[in-house]
Scaffold this motif. Structure first.
Motif, PDB file in Angstrom:
ATOM      1  N   ARG A   1     -12.283 -23.418   4.516  1.00  0.00           N
ATOM      2  CA  ARG A   1     -11.536 -22.490   5.371  1.00  0.00           C
ATOM      3  C   ARG A   1     -12.404 -21.954   6.508  1.00  0.00           C
ATOM      4  NH1 ARG A   1      -6.643 -20.566   3.503  1.00  0.00           N
ATOM      5  NH2 ARG A   1      -6.047 -21.248   1.406  1.00  0.00           N
ATOM      6  N   ASP A   2     -13.709 -21.947   6.299  1.00  0.00           N
ATOM      7  CA  ASP A   2     -14.599 -21.462   7.351  1.00  0.00           C
ATOM      8  C   ASP A   2     -14.669 -22.429   8.527  1.00  0.00           C
ATOM      9  OD1 ASP A   2     -15.564 -19.036   6.084  1.00  0.00           O
ATOM     10  OD2 ASP A   2     -16.518 -20.363   4.644  1.00  0.00           O
ATOM     11  N   GLU A   3     -14.306 -23.694   8.287  1.00  0.00           N
ATOM     12  CA  GLU A   3     -14.339 -24.693   9.354  1.00  0.00           C
ATOM     13  C   GLU A   3     -13.084 -24.650  10.208  1.00  0.00           C
ATOM     14  OE1 GLU A   3     -17.158 -26.235   9.769  1.00  0.00           O
ATOM     15  OE2 GLU A   3     -17.874 -25.187   7.978  1.00  0.00           O
ATOM     16  N   ALA A   4     -12.031 -24.051   9.705  1.00  0.00           N
ATOM     17  CA  ALA A   4     -10.770 -23.959  10.453  1.00  0.00           C
ATOM     18  C   ALA A   4     -10.893 -22.889  11.535  1.00  0.00           C
ATOM     19  CB  ALA A   4      -9.630 -23.604   9.504  1.00  0.00           C
ATOM     20  N   PRO A   5     -10.098 -22.996  12.619  1.00  0.00           N
ATOM     21  CA  PRO A   5     -10.076 -21.918  13.617  1.00  0.00           C
ATOM     22  C   PRO A   5      -9.732 -20.592  12.939  1.00  0.00           C
ATOM     23  CG  PRO A   5      -8.882 -23.840  14.408  1.00  0.00           C
ATOM     24  CD  PRO A   5      -9.198 -24.110  12.959  1.00  0.00           C
ATOM     25  N   GLN A   6     -10.469 -19.560  13.291  1.00  0.00           N
ATOM     26  CA  GLN A   6     -10.319 -18.270  12.623  1.00  0.00           C
ATOM     27  C   GLN A   6      -9.375 -17.340  13.382  1.00  0.00           C
ATOM     28  OE1 GLN A   6     -12.050 -17.542   9.466  1.00  0.00           O
ATOM     29  NE2 GLN A   6     -12.035 -19.774   9.681  1.00  0.00           N
ATOM     30  N   PHE A   7      -8.483 -16.719  12.628  1.00  0.00           N
ATOM     31  CA  PHE A   7      -7.518 -15.785  13.182  1.00  0.00           C
ATOM     32  C   PHE A   7      -7.659 -14.439  12.481  1.00  0.00           C
ATOM     33  CE2 PHE A   7      -5.981 -19.880  14.328  1.00  0.00           C
ATOM     34  CZ  PHE A   7      -5.245 -19.724  15.485  1.00  0.00           C
ATOM     35  N   VAL A   8      -7.067 -13.425  13.072  1.00  0.00           N
ATOM     36  CA  VAL A   8      -7.101 -12.083  12.498  1.00  0.00           C
ATOM     37  C   VAL A   8      -5.722 -11.461  12.613  1.00  0.00           C
ATOM     38  CG1 VAL A   8      -7.855 -11.028  14.672  1.00  0.00           C
ATOM     39  CG2 VAL A   8      -8.304  -9.857  12.513  1.00  0.00           C
ATOM     40  N   LEU A   9      -5.338 -10.695  11.604  1.00  0.00           N
ATOM     41  CA  LEU A   9      -4.087  -9.950  11.638  1.00  0.00           C
ATOM     42  C   LEU A   9      -4.380  -8.561  12.193  1.00  0.00           C
ATOM     43  CD1 LEU A   9      -1.043 -10.283  10.584  1.00  0.00           C
ATOM     44  CD2 LEU A   9      -1.764  -8.680   8.803  1.00  0.00           C
ATOM     45  N   PRO A  10      -3.889  -8.234  13.390  1.00  0.00           N
ATOM     46  CA  PRO A  10      -4.160  -6.905  13.951  1.00  0.00           C
ATOM     47  C   PRO A  10      -3.215  -5.837  13.386  1.00  0.00           C
ATOM     48  CG  PRO A  10      -3.697  -8.566  15.672  1.00  0.00           C
ATOM     49  CD  PRO A  10      -3.217  -9.100  14.370  1.00  0.00           C
ATOM     50  N   LEU A  11      -3.786  -4.718  13.038  1.00  0.00           N
ATOM     51  CA  LEU A  11      -3.007  -3.529  12.682  1.00  0.00           C
ATOM     52  C   LEU A  11      -3.507  -2.371  13.532  1.00  0.00           C
ATOM     53  CD1 LEU A  11      -3.798  -4.938   9.557  1.00  0.00           C
ATOM     54  CD2 LEU A  11      -1.744  -3.591   9.163  1.00  0.00           C
ATOM     55  N   VAL A  12      -2.581  -1.595  14.040  1.00  0.00           N
ATOM     56  CA  VAL A  12      -2.943  -0.425  14.843  1.00  0.00           C
ATOM     57  C   VAL A  12      -2.336   0.812  14.196  1.00  0.00           C
ATOM     58  CG1 VAL A  12      -2.745   0.729  17.075  1.00  0.00           C
ATOM     59  CG2 VAL A  12      -3.141  -1.746  16.981  1.00  0.00           C
ATOM     60  N   ALA A  13      -3.194   1.765  13.885  1.00  0.00           N
ATOM     61  CA  ALA A  13      -2.754   3.024  13.291  1.00  0.00           C
ATOM     62  C   ALA A  13      -2.640   4.082  14.379  1.00  0.00           C
ATOM     63  CB  ALA A  13      -3.746   3.479  12.235  1.00  0.00           C
ATOM     64  N   ARG A  14      -1.553   4.813  14.342  1.00  0.00           N
ATOM     65  CA  ARG A  14      -1.392   5.927  15.290  1.00  0.00           C
ATOM     66  C   ARG A  14      -2.147   7.138  14.754  1.00  0.00           C
ATOM     67  NH1 ARG A  14       4.238   8.791  17.433  1.00  0.00           N
ATOM     68  NH2 ARG A  14       3.223  10.024  19.090  1.00  0.00           N
ATOM     69  N   ILE A  15      -3.164   7.548  15.496  1.00  0.00           N
ATOM     70  CA  ILE A  15      -3.969   8.694  15.072  1.00  0.00           C
ATOM     71  C   ILE A  15      -4.090   9.655  16.243  1.00  0.00           C
ATOM     72  CG2 ILE A  15      -6.193   9.440  14.139  1.00  0.00           C
ATOM     73  CD1 ILE A  15      -6.456   6.751  12.798  1.00  0.00           C
ATOM     74  N   GLU A  16      -3.194  10.603  16.287  1.00  0.00           N
ATOM     75  CA  GLU A  16      -3.205  11.625  17.329  1.00  0.00           C
ATOM     76  C   GLU A  16      -4.207  12.710  16.948  1.00  0.00           C
ATOM     77  OE1 GLU A  16      -1.576  11.292  20.063  1.00  0.00           O
ATOM     78  OE2 GLU A  16      -0.069   9.759  19.610  1.00  0.00           O
ATOM     79  N   LYS A  17      -4.938  13.208  17.947  1.00  0.00           N
ATOM     80  CA  LYS A  17      -5.963  14.226  17.672  1.00  0.00           C
ATOM     81  C   LYS A  17      -5.372  15.453  16.992  1.00  0.00           C
ATOM     82  CE  LYS A  17      -9.684  13.464  21.009  1.00  0.00           C
ATOM     83  NZ  LYS A  17     -10.411  14.039  22.160  1.00  0.00           N
TER      84      LYS A  17
END
Length: 239
Positions: free
Chosen positions: A19-35
């Motif tokens: 699996r390390d030889e395959a093109p690598q992808f990432v699943l993006p997650l964005v958390a809303r964090i208001e001050k």
């Protein structure tokens, strides 16, 4: 399933594999964090885990769906997830990209179809990864024994962002182990789950119980091979 019972080619194994030889992808997650009103830590972790389940189960992620190719490419390589934070205008821009927003009691997390490691959308690439530190206003309640629990290792310290990604891994491992009927039942229940830190005296037994175990690849924060999460789904306990 413990590390020892994992397939040699599992995307969660920390040793080098094809699996390390395959093109690598990432699943993006964005958390809303208001001050002014950040989410509670436990709620953010649970919401992130449910967001991962939401995209795994979405029709667009399967067959000829618009996200299906990206989801297949991602799952054919290492399963990577990165959590970034946004507020104000950043969050509004992030919401304009194709994805799914999942809302908890205090948290909002948006998940997107996988992208290449170096191919993040410009609306997300500048968002911060570090600094996602959250607290709980009180001690989390005891989890419902009839619903899934993602147990965190009490001896592994993680930032909130890292823990959100690890909770997502745990939810995904449980999802992969379930039969179709069990998946449908979980989806019908809104992917209800709890994320809790395991009692120190119990974690080793959980790891040895035959349940899905997340072992970190060691890219950030913690040593490779560390058991971070045990996915304790009632349907898997009975097997």
């Amino acid at each position: 399933m413990s590390s020892e019972s994992l397939s040699p080619d599992t995307p969660f194994r920390h040793e080098s594999t094809d699996r390390d030889e395959a093109p690598q992808f990432v699943l993006p997650l964005v958390a809303r964090i208001e001050k002014a009103a950040p989410p509670a830590r436990t709620d953010a972790l649970e919401t992130a885990a449910r967001a991962v389940l939401a995209i795994l189960s979405d029709d667009r992620s399967h067959g000829d769906g618009e996200w299906a190719r990206a989801m297949r490419d991602w799952q054919d390589a290492r399963i990577r997830k990165v959590v970034r934070r946004a507020r104000g205008a950043e969050w509004r821009r992030a919401g304009e990209l194709p994805g799914i927003t999942v809302t908890g009691a205090t948290a909002e997390v948006r998940v997107y179809p996988p992208v290449p490691l170096d191919g993040w959308p410009k609306e997300l690439v500048k968002l911060q990864v570090s600094g996602t530190e959250l607290d709980d206003p009180g001690t989390p309640t005891e989890p419902d024994p009839l619903r899934p629990v993602l147990w965190l290792n009490p001896d592994v310290a993680m930032s909130a962002g890292k823990a959100m990604a690890q909770a997502g891994h745990g939810a995904q491992l449980a999802w992969w182990e379930l039969a179709d009927a069990e998946r449908k039942a979980w989806a019908a229940d809104g992917f209800a789950l709890a994320v809790r830190t395991a009692p120190r005296e119990r974690f080793a037994a959980l790891v040895a119980a035959g349940l899905p175990v997340v072992r970190d690849a060691g890219f950030t924060e913690i040593p490779a091979g560390s058991a971070t999460v045990v996915a304790d789904h009632p349907a898997l306990r009975a097997r």
